[in-house]
Design a protein around this motif. Structure first.
Motif, PDB file in Angstrom:
ATOM      1  N   GLU A  82       0.835  -1.205   0.000  1.00  0.00           N
ATOM      2  CA  GLU A  82       0.000   0.000   0.000  1.00  0.00           C
ATOM      3  C   GLU A  82       0.871   1.257   0.000  1.00  0.00           C
ATOM      4  O   GLU A  82       1.940   1.267   0.604  1.00  0.00           O
ATOM      5  N   LYS A  83       0.396   2.291  -0.644  1.00  0.00           N
ATOM      6  CA  LYS A  83       1.175   3.536  -0.762  1.00  0.00           C
ATOM      7  C   LYS A  83       0.797   4.500   0.361  1.00  0.00           C
ATOM      8  O   LYS A  83       0.208   5.562   0.135  1.00  0.00           O
ATOM      9  N   THR A  84       1.093   4.108   1.589  1.00  0.00           N
ATOM     10  CA  THR A  84       0.824   4.971   2.737  1.00  0.00           C
ATOM     11  C   THR A  84       2.061   5.034   3.620  1.00  0.00           C
ATOM     12  O   THR A  84       2.950   4.173   3.531  1.00  0.00           O
ATOM     13  N   GLU A  85       2.098   6.025   4.490  1.00  0.00           N
ATOM     14  CA  GLU A  85       3.228   6.163   5.413  1.00  0.00           C
ATOM     15  C   GLU A  85       3.293   4.965   6.369  1.00  0.00           C
ATOM     16  O   GLU A  85       4.372   4.452   6.677  1.00  0.00           O
ATOM     17  N   LYS A  86       2.121   4.508   6.816  1.00  0.00           N
ATOM     18  CA  LYS A  86       2.081   3.366   7.732  1.00  0.00           C
ATOM     19  C   LYS A  86       2.601   2.107   7.060  1.00  0.00           C
ATOM     20  O   LYS A  86       3.345   1.320   7.662  1.00  0.00           O
ATOM     21  N   ALA A  87       2.214   1.881   5.807  1.00  0.00           N
ATOM     22  CA  ALA A  87       2.678   0.693   5.077  1.00  0.00           C
ATOM     23  C   ALA A  87       4.187   0.750   4.852  1.00  0.00           C
ATOM     24  O   ALA A  87       4.881  -0.265   4.972  1.00  0.00           O
ATOM     25  N   ALA A  88       4.697   1.928   4.534  1.00  0.00           N
ATOM     26  CA  ALA A  88       6.142   2.082   4.333  1.00  0.00           C
ATOM     27  C   ALA A  88       6.898   1.773   5.620  1.00  0.00           C
ATOM     28  O   ALA A  88       7.951   1.108   5.608  1.00  0.00           O
ATOM     29  N   PHE A  89       6.362   2.248   6.741  1.00  0.00           N
ATOM     30  CA  PHE A  89       6.958   1.969   8.053  1.00  0.00           C
ATOM     31  C   PHE A  89       6.941   0.469   8.336  1.00  0.00           C
ATOM     32  O   PHE A  89       7.965  -0.121   8.722  1.00  0.00           O
ATOM     33  N   MET A  90       5.803  -0.165   8.115  1.00  0.00           N
ATOM     34  CA  MET A  90       5.683  -1.584   8.410  1.00  0.00           C
ATOM     35  C   MET A  90       6.575  -2.430   7.504  1.00  0.00           C
ATOM     36  O   MET A  90       7.203  -3.397   7.949  1.00  0.00           O
ATOM     37  N   LYS A  91       6.647  -2.061   6.246  1.00  0.00           N
ATOM     38  CA  LYS A  91       7.499  -2.802   5.311  1.00  0.00           C
ATOM     39  C   LYS A  91       8.953  -2.720   5.748  1.00  0.00           C
ATOM     40  O   LYS A  91       9.699  -3.709   5.708  1.00  0.00           O
ATOM     41  N   LYS A  92       9.356  -1.543   6.196  1.00  0.00           N
ATOM     42  CA  LYS A  92      10.744  -1.318   6.599  1.00  0.00           C
ATOM     43  C   LYS A  92      11.095  -2.120   7.850  1.00  0.00           C
ATOM     44  O   LYS A  92      12.118  -2.809   7.891  1.00  0.00           O
ATOM     45  N   ILE A  93      10.235  -2.079   8.866  1.00  0.00           N
ATOM     46  CA  ILE A  93      10.570  -2.759  10.121  1.00  0.00           C
ATOM     47  C   ILE A  93      10.385  -4.276  10.020  1.00  0.00           C
ATOM     48  O   ILE A  93      10.977  -5.030  10.798  1.00  0.00           O
TER      49      ILE A  93
END
Length: 318
Positions: free
Chosen positions: A212-223
């Motif tokens: 998903e193209k959201t800030e939360k998804a980017a955070f979750m993908k990274k961690i």
């Protein structure tokens, strides 16, 4: 009325996923997050919890410092899976500072919050159970004021992920787990290790969920990158998870606590924890022969509504 929660966490990757699911649920009110040693040392747990709240714009939720070590056991962490910092070793230079923590300690905060909301608070325990054991020592009447207790921990088939026969949260503080299963006589629901493995998430779903193209998804993908890579490794799949997919352990306990009819099959049985075995210390014991003579039985989760689980994970990253 909103469902009132206290979350007790040792915030690693799956704790973060569980907390974000709760934050996204419109009918849930988180009264506080208490932090405990576990996946990573306590100072990291505190920082990680604040990082999760920041990405969700919920730094208004009070966070409390809890126990930094088990009651009696040797301290251990899960840095090989969650990363040394507990969140995949991808630090945030703009992470919130610990000055945002509440002054009151975790066990005292639990007692006060539940006393102010008797019979209304569900406690979701996703860490070693040290804070809960301390709370019942300070106030023996604390458990009876809870609406329910949901635990991620223990095992049913002697299949360990830390020792041969022991699941991490119970092995990390066996005495605390023993105390909690003995003295918390409120409705108790347990998401065990083997149960979470058998209901793991397909990798194709994970790709979609984290895409998903959201800030939360980017955070979750990274961690999540480090733990997902570990979970996909051949040795890990063979030895630990039965190879079914990604296991967001703590999220099962969380969704069970907040989503009606999520658990489609469970089993009620009296339980305790082995404290003395050379190979079985920390293993949860199920008393099918009723030799413990316990009136209180725990509800052991067996099967879930997987589509509901996936939807709540998707909603958490919107």
């Amino acid at each position: 009325m909103k469902k009132k929660l206290i979350i007790d966490a040792d915030t690693g990757v799956d704790d973060a996923q569980a907390i974000m699911v709760a934050l996204a649920a419109p009918d849930v009110e988180i009264l506080g997050i208490t932090c405990c040693h576990g996946n990573t040392p306590l100072e990291n747990v505190l920082k990680n919890t604040l990082r999760v709240l920041k990405v969700c714009n919920r730094l208004d939720i009070p966070v409390y410092r809890g126990c930094s070590k088990p009651l009696l056991a040797r301290k251990q962490h899960a840095g090989d899976y969650h990363g040394k910092d507990g969140l995949g070793d991808v630090p945030d230079p703009d992470a919130p500072g610990l000055e945002l923590l509440q002054k009151k300690k975790a066990a005292q905060a639990m007692i006060k919050i539940v006393k102010q909301n008797p019979g209304e608070v569900t406690l979701v325990a996703m860490a070693p159970l040290t804070n809960l054991a301390v709370a019942v020592q300070l106030d023996p009447s604390f458990p009876e004021k809870l609406k329910a207790l949901y635990i991620m921990g223990g095992n049913t088939d002697s299949r360990g992920n830390t020792t041969m026969c022991g699941e991490f949260n119970f092995v990390a503080d066996p005495e605390a787990a023993f105390v909690v299963l003995d003295r918390y006589t409120c409705p108790t629901h347990i998401a065990t290790w083997e149960f979470s493995c058998r209901n793991s998430l397909p990798w194709c779903f994970c790709d979609q969920w984290l895409g998903e193209k959201t800030e939360k998804a980017a955070f979750m993908k990274k961690i999540s990158r480090l733990s997902m890579t570990k979970a996909q490794s051949a040795d890990y799949k063979k030895e630990i998870t039965e190879g079914g997919g990604f296991n967001s352990c703590d999220t099962y306990a969380m969704v069970a606590a907040i989503a009606d009819k999520f658990i489609t099959e469970d089993e009620e049985v009296a339980v305790t924890v082995e404290l003395e075995g050379a190979y079985t210390r920390g293993m949860m014991v199920l008393d099918y022969m009723q030799q413990l003579d316990k009136k209180h039985k725990a509800s052991i989760m067996k099967k879930v509504d997987m589509e509901k689980f996936k939807q709540m994970l998707v909603n958490s990253l919107k």
